[in-house]
Design a protein around this motif. Structure first.
Motif, PDB file in Angstrom:
ATOM      1  N   VAL A 577       0.854  -1.198   0.000  1.00  0.00           N
ATOM      2  CA  VAL A 577       0.000   0.000   0.000  1.00  0.00           C
ATOM      3  C   VAL A 577       0.879   1.233   0.000  1.00  0.00           C
ATOM      4  O   VAL A 577       0.574   2.220  -0.700  1.00  0.00           O
ATOM      5  N   GLN A 578       1.943   1.162   0.815  1.00  0.00           N
ATOM      6  CA  GLN A 578       2.841   2.302   0.880  1.00  0.00           C
ATOM      7  C   GLN A 578       3.455   2.586  -0.499  1.00  0.00           C
ATOM      8  O   GLN A 578       3.540   3.745  -0.938  1.00  0.00           O
ATOM      9  N   LYS A 579       3.826   1.536  -1.172  1.00  0.00           N
ATOM     10  CA  LYS A 579       4.416   1.672  -2.506  1.00  0.00           C
ATOM     11  C   LYS A 579       3.408   2.275  -3.472  1.00  0.00           C
ATOM     12  O   LYS A 579       3.727   3.155  -4.276  1.00  0.00           O
ATOM     13  N   THR A 580       2.150   1.788  -3.347  1.00  0.00           N
ATOM     14  CA  THR A 580       1.101   2.311  -4.242  1.00  0.00           C
ATOM     15  C   THR A 580       0.888   3.781  -4.008  1.00  0.00           C
ATOM     16  O   THR A 580       0.747   4.571  -4.976  1.00  0.00           O
ATOM     17  N   LEU A 581       0.864   4.188  -2.728  1.00  0.00           N
ATOM     18  CA  LEU A 581       0.659   5.599  -2.413  1.00  0.00           C
ATOM     19  C   LEU A 581       1.746   6.450  -3.064  1.00  0.00           C
ATOM     20  O   LEU A 581       1.476   7.509  -3.669  1.00  0.00           O
ATOM     21  N   ASN A 582       2.993   5.992  -2.946  1.00  0.00           N
ATOM     22  CA  ASN A 582       4.073   6.802  -3.473  1.00  0.00           C
ATOM     23  C   ASN A 582       4.113   6.802  -4.993  1.00  0.00           C
ATOM     24  O   ASN A 582       4.541   7.786  -5.618  1.00  0.00           O
ATOM     25  N   PHE A 620       0.141  10.004   8.180  1.00  0.00           N
ATOM     26  CA  PHE A 620       1.095  10.063   7.045  1.00  0.00           C
ATOM     27  C   PHE A 620       1.796  11.416   7.005  1.00  0.00           C
ATOM     28  O   PHE A 620       1.249  12.431   7.482  1.00  0.00           O
ATOM     29  N   THR A 621       2.972  11.324   6.424  1.00  0.00           N
ATOM     30  CA  THR A 621       3.743  12.550   6.192  1.00  0.00           C
ATOM     31  C   THR A 621       3.826  12.807   4.688  1.00  0.00           C
ATOM     32  O   THR A 621       4.167  11.917   3.912  1.00  0.00           O
ATOM     33  N   VAL A 622       3.438  14.004   4.314  1.00  0.00           N
ATOM     34  CA  VAL A 622       3.548  14.415   2.910  1.00  0.00           C
ATOM     35  C   VAL A 622       4.920  15.117   2.762  1.00  0.00           C
ATOM     36  O   VAL A 622       5.165  16.137   3.409  1.00  0.00           O
ATOM     37  N   GLU A 623       5.739  14.484   1.974  1.00  0.00           N
ATOM     38  CA  GLU A 623       7.112  15.002   1.831  1.00  0.00           C
ATOM     39  C   GLU A 623       7.316  15.576   0.402  1.00  0.00           C
ATOM     40  O   GLU A 623       6.914  14.944  -0.575  1.00  0.00           O
ATOM     41  N   GLY A 624       7.937  16.765   0.376  1.00  0.00           N
ATOM     42  CA  GLY A 624       8.253  17.389  -0.910  1.00  0.00           C
ATOM     43  C   GLY A 624       9.760  17.320  -1.220  1.00  0.00           C
ATOM     44  O   GLY A 624      10.573  17.541  -0.318  1.00  0.00           O
ATOM     45  N   HIS A 625      10.128  17.027  -2.484  1.00  0.00           N
ATOM     46  CA  HIS A 625      11.547  16.906  -2.912  1.00  0.00           C
ATOM     47  C   HIS A 625      11.760  17.662  -4.241  1.00  0.00           C
ATOM     48  O   HIS A 625      10.848  17.724  -5.072  1.00  0.00           O
ATOM     49  N   THR A 626      12.975  18.172  -4.403  1.00  0.00           N
ATOM     50  CA  THR A 626      13.344  18.872  -5.655  1.00  0.00           C
ATOM     51  C   THR A 626      14.673  18.301  -6.164  1.00  0.00           C
ATOM     52  O   THR A 626      15.360  17.544  -5.459  1.00  0.00           O
ATOM     53  N   ASP A 656      -8.693  13.859   7.696  1.00  0.00           N
ATOM     54  CA  ASP A 656      -8.486  14.573   8.953  1.00  0.00           C
ATOM     55  C   ASP A 656      -7.111  15.205   8.968  1.00  0.00           C
ATOM     56  O   ASP A 656      -6.095  14.532   8.730  1.00  0.00           O
ATOM     57  N   GLN A 657      -7.047  16.522   9.244  1.00  0.00           N
ATOM     58  CA  GLN A 657      -5.781  17.244   9.195  1.00  0.00           C
ATOM     59  C   GLN A 657      -4.795  16.748  10.240  1.00  0.00           C
ATOM     60  O   GLN A 657      -3.576  16.916  10.086  1.00  0.00           O
ATOM     61  N   PHE A 658      -5.378  16.132  11.330  1.00  0.00           N
ATOM     62  CA  PHE A 658      -4.470  15.646  12.376  1.00  0.00           C
ATOM     63  C   PHE A 658      -3.774  14.355  11.995  1.00  0.00           C
ATOM     64  O   PHE A 658      -2.879  13.890  12.690  1.00  0.00           O
ATOM     65  N   ARG A 659      -4.186  13.749  10.888  1.00  0.00           N
ATOM     66  CA  ARG A 659      -3.522  12.539  10.399  1.00  0.00           C
ATOM     67  C   ARG A 659      -2.363  12.876   9.453  1.00  0.00           C
ATOM     68  O   ARG A 659      -1.603  11.983   9.051  1.00  0.00           O
ATOM     69  N   LEU A 660      -2.272  14.116   9.067  1.00  0.00           N
ATOM     70  CA  LEU A 660      -1.290  14.522   8.031  1.00  0.00           C
ATOM     71  C   LEU A 660      -0.298  15.551   8.569  1.00  0.00           C
ATOM     72  O   LEU A 660      -0.661  16.404   9.388  1.00  0.00           O
ATOM     73  N   SER A 661       0.855  15.398   8.115  1.00  0.00           N
ATOM     74  CA  SER A 661       1.880  16.433   8.338  1.00  0.00           C
ATOM     75  C   SER A 661       2.607  16.678   7.004  1.00  0.00           C
ATOM     76  O   SER A 661       2.552  15.833   6.114  1.00  0.00           O
ATOM     77  N   ALA A 662       3.221  17.802   6.859  1.00  0.00           N
ATOM     78  CA  ALA A 662       3.889  18.136   5.582  1.00  0.00           C
ATOM     79  C   ALA A 662       5.312  18.688   5.868  1.00  0.00           C
ATOM     80  O   ALA A 662       5.500  19.427   6.832  1.00  0.00           O
ATOM     81  N   ILE A 688       4.256  10.205   0.032  1.00  0.00           N
ATOM     82  CA  ILE A 688       3.315  10.119   1.197  1.00  0.00           C
ATOM     83  C   ILE A 688       3.699   8.870   1.967  1.00  0.00           C
ATOM     84  O   ILE A 688       3.466   7.745   1.511  1.00  0.00           O
ATOM     85  N   ASN A 689       4.294   9.062   3.121  1.00  0.00           N
ATOM     86  CA  ASN A 689       4.855   7.954   3.883  1.00  0.00           C
ATOM     87  C   ASN A 689       4.119   7.769   5.227  1.00  0.00           C
ATOM     88  O   ASN A 689       3.726   8.740   5.908  1.00  0.00           O
ATOM     89  N   LEU A 690       3.910   6.531   5.586  1.00  0.00           N
ATOM     90  CA  LEU A 690       3.277   6.167   6.866  1.00  0.00           C
ATOM     91  C   LEU A 690       4.155   6.593   8.024  1.00  0.00           C
ATOM     92  O   LEU A 690       5.347   6.376   8.002  1.00  0.00           O
ATOM     93  N   VAL A 691       3.501   7.198   9.017  1.00  0.00           N
ATOM     94  CA  VAL A 691       4.215   7.552  10.237  1.00  0.00           C
ATOM     95  C   VAL A 691       4.102   6.373  11.196  1.00  0.00           C
ATOM     96  O   VAL A 691       2.992   5.994  11.628  1.00  0.00           O
TER      97      VAL A 691
END
Length: 693
Positions: A577-582, A620-626, A656-662, A688-691
């Motif tokens: 699932v994690q792989k699918t999300l990413n 989950f953590t929403v991570e941004g990369h460049t 729910d915003q409390f489930r997400l961080s960025a 998007i990675n599982l915490v």
């Protein structure tokens, strides 16, 4: 002259016996055994347990010829002719009787019947249908030595005395709520004490004051009958007991009572038997009907003689012979004689109505009517009368004041009282005191031993009379027949209200212990699921597993989504699932050098949202990369902006915003070389990675 006057009075005087006795007293419900003389039914349902009369005497004298003021009678200078008023007519009457009630008693045989035994002595004396002018003519003629002539026609005289012993039986015949009827019969054996009678048919008297020169003469016509028992001589003043003078008589009576308030005093016992208190009068209106003195006295040793009195007699010769019978035998012709006579009793009909105005005040209306003829020889009769008697009545005391109209003596007003064992009164005392022309006088007095019916008792004071109280010593409600309701199991719930009389239980469960149907130690009253066992903390219900993942809802962080035990009932985010999300996340496109998401990325974001919702508790953590193109500072800022842009999109679409961080990592975490165009493209990405906690 005196003998001639007596002869005239005996033949022509008119006396009518009056059988009324104890006027006023007999209307009292507490007259007891005395009441049988007027109606034998009275003793049933009596106010007495027993009543014993020691002696009672009643006497009456009245007339319609002579009236006088009572005060004058007791004056020592009273003169019969001058101090009274005479009212002669074609039919004058003088009335008299004596009634002695000797030792007598009554008692109750049972709740429905009573019996009485009484003794009584009675005297009647009556002469009927005399012309009152006869006496006037005889008196004036003798006093003034004047002639007179009398046409008397028919007259009748009767004197009778007897003793009687009687037995009365009375019984309740009907007792149906408001309707009450009782009847009674008296049988009386009579012993004659004396009897005399005379009658005249077509009698005339012609007195010639100087008929024979020196003395008068008496010329008479007609027929005279004279009868007498062997113990009576001349003027009927001697009596002795006769062996051949007796008879049997009967009294019959009925009493009806209307009892509209019967329900207020009736009581019922535990067996359904009903009782009425014996010590109170229960009627509103009472009616009585009776016939008394049905019978006659037979005198075996008696004589009846008939004389033809057609003759003229010298006045001196007439005066020189004493005795009425001697005069008949000396001067007149006997035409018939017989040795047996029969004295007819004063048979009478009695009607009464009694109104109970309230507890102690009554009004009584009584009528006595003669059923015998006044024109028949040797016959006694009562005077017809009508009486209205108001009275106050109680157990130990009564007062009454009868107002009467009496045949031959007119209006009478009296008073009487009963005080315990004493009764005394008169049917004429008040009219005697206020009238200047009294024509009658009577009085009565007596002593008795009354034993009254007792008031029904209630010893325990519970309002249920002892007679019908199953527990007379202990108070209890009427509906349990005077007994206290039991509490067999001692749980304070009375057996009448206890659904489990032998097992203790709380009041709120009607005396039964609370059940635990499902055996989960939680009583049904507190058990939300009384039919299914469950823990106390869940109100007696089993814990549910809504999503069926074997993790009970109480422990399941995702009770509506199947998960794993290890993840507290929530589904686990697998590597796949994690792989699918990413893989989805990497395809999110942004405007070049900006954080705005291109619209063609909406579908992939929708797919990401669907996956996140399946794992509702995962964070989950929403991570941004460049890539490394440009300054590191600019790349850091761009990666933060793009991570937060994705997070905001996800929140805005239901996550729910409390489930997400960025977080943005800039160019610090490349996954490929930045030296090639393809490598830099891989490094420009969102993950998007599982915490993991």
């Amino acid at each position: 002259m005196k003998n001639l006057l007596l002869f005239g009075v005996l033949i022509f005087g008119s006396i009518a016996a009056n059988a009324q006795s104890y006027i006023g007293f007999l209307s009292d419900n507490y007259s007891g055994v005395n009441s049988v003389i007027v109606n034998p039914a009275n003793i049933a349902d009596s106010r007495f347990k027993t009543d014993i009369n020691l002696v009672g005497v009643s006497a009456f004298l009245g007339n319609d010829y002579y009236s006088v003021k009572l005060d004058n009678v007791f004056d020592s200078e009273f003169d019969f002719d001058d101090d009274g008023k005479k009212s002669p007519s074609d039919n004058n009457n003088i009335m008299g009787n004596v009634d002695i009630l000797g030792p007598s008693f009554m008692f109750n045989l049972n709740s429905k019947s009573s019996i009485a035994v009484f003794s009584r002595a009675r005297v009647f004396y009556n002469v009927n249908e005399v012309n009152g002018k006869t006496y006037e003519s005889i008196e004036d003629g003798f006093d003034n030595n004047a002639d007179f002539n009398i046409n008397e026609k028919d007259v009748f005289l009767t004197g009778n005395a007897w003793a009687e012993v009687g037995v009365s039986y009375a019984r309740i015949l009907m007792n149906k709520e408001q309707q009450f009827l009782k009847g009674g019969l008296s049988v009386k054996y009579m012993q004659g004490l004396g009897n005399a009678y005379a009658s005249g048919r077509d009698v005339t008297i012609d007195y010639d004051a100087d008929g024979s020169g020196t003395t008068g003469s008496i010329a008479t016509t007609g027929e005279v009958t004279y009868g007498y028992s062997s113990n009576v001589e001349d003027d009927f003043d001697e009596f002795e007991v006769l062996s051949g003078a007796n008879g049997v008589a009967f009294d019959l009576g009925f009493v009806y009572e209307w009892r509209p308030d019967h329900a207020s005093y009736m009581v019922t016992d535990s067996k359904g038997n009903t009782y009425a208190p014996k010590d109170i009068n229960k009627y509103k209106v009472k009616f009585g009907l009776s016939v008394t003195d049905l019978g006659a006295l037979k005198y075996d040793d008696a004589t009846e003689e008939i004389y033809d009195i057609t003759n003229t007699v010298n006045e001196d010769d007439f005066d020189n012979v004493d005795g009425f019978q001697d005069k008949l035998q000396r001067f007149y012709t006997r035409t018939s004689v017989k040795n047996v006579t029969k004295a007819i009793l004063p048979t009478a009909l009695h009607l009464t109505a009694d109104w109970n105005i309230n507890n102690h005040f009554y009004m009584n209306l009584n009528s006595d009517l003669s059923l015998t003829s006044k024109n028949k020889e040797n016959t006694s009769r009562v005077a017809n009368s009508l009486s209205l008697t108001p009275r106050f009545e109680s157990k130990w005391f009564s007062f009454y004041s009868p107002i009467s109209m009496m045949q031959h003596s007119g209006f009478q007003w009296g008073a009487g009282l009963r005080a315990g064992p004493l009764y005394v009164g008169s049917g004429s005392i008040l009219s005697l005191l206020i009238s200047d022309e009294s024509q009658a006088a009577d009085m009565y007095v007596g002593l008795k031993i009354p034993v009254y019916q007792g008031r029904l008792k209630d010893k325990d004071g519970d309002g249920v009379l002892d007679k019908v109280d199953d527990c007379p010593e202990v108070a209890g409600p009427e509906e349990n027949f005077g007994c206290p309701w039991p509490d067999t199991d001692g749980d304070t719930v009375l057996d009448k209200d206890d659904s489990c009389v032998d097992v203790a239980g709380p009041v709120e469960n009607k005396g039964c212990p609370w059940p635990d149907t499902d055996g989960d130690s939680l009583l049904d009253k507190d058990d939300t699921c009384p039919e299914v066992a469950g823990p106390v903390e869940n109100g007696g219900c089993p814990w549910p597993d809504t999503d069926g993942d074997s993790v009970l809802d109480k422990d399941d962080n995702c009770p509506t989504i199947a998960g794993t035990v290890a993840n507290d009932g929530c589904p686990e985010v697998t590597d796949e699932v994690q792989k699918t999300l990413n893989e989805y996340a990497k395809t999110i496109l942004f405007d070049s050098g900006k954080s705005s998401i291109k619209s063609e990325s909406n579908q992939v974001l929708s797919d990401i949202i669907g996956i996140l919702k399946e794992y509702a508790t995962a964070k989950f953590t929403v991570e941004g990369h460049t890539d490394s193109a440009g300054s590191a500072k600019l790349n850091q800022r761009l990666s933060d902006a793009r991570a937060n842009a994705v997070k905001n999109y996800l929140v805005e679409n239901g996550i729910d915003q409390f489930r997400l961080s960025a977080i943005g990592y800039g160019e610090d975490r490349p996954i490929a070389t930045n030296k090639t165009r393809a490598g830099r493209a891989q490094n420009r990405r969102v993950e998007i990675n599982l915490v993991k906690e």
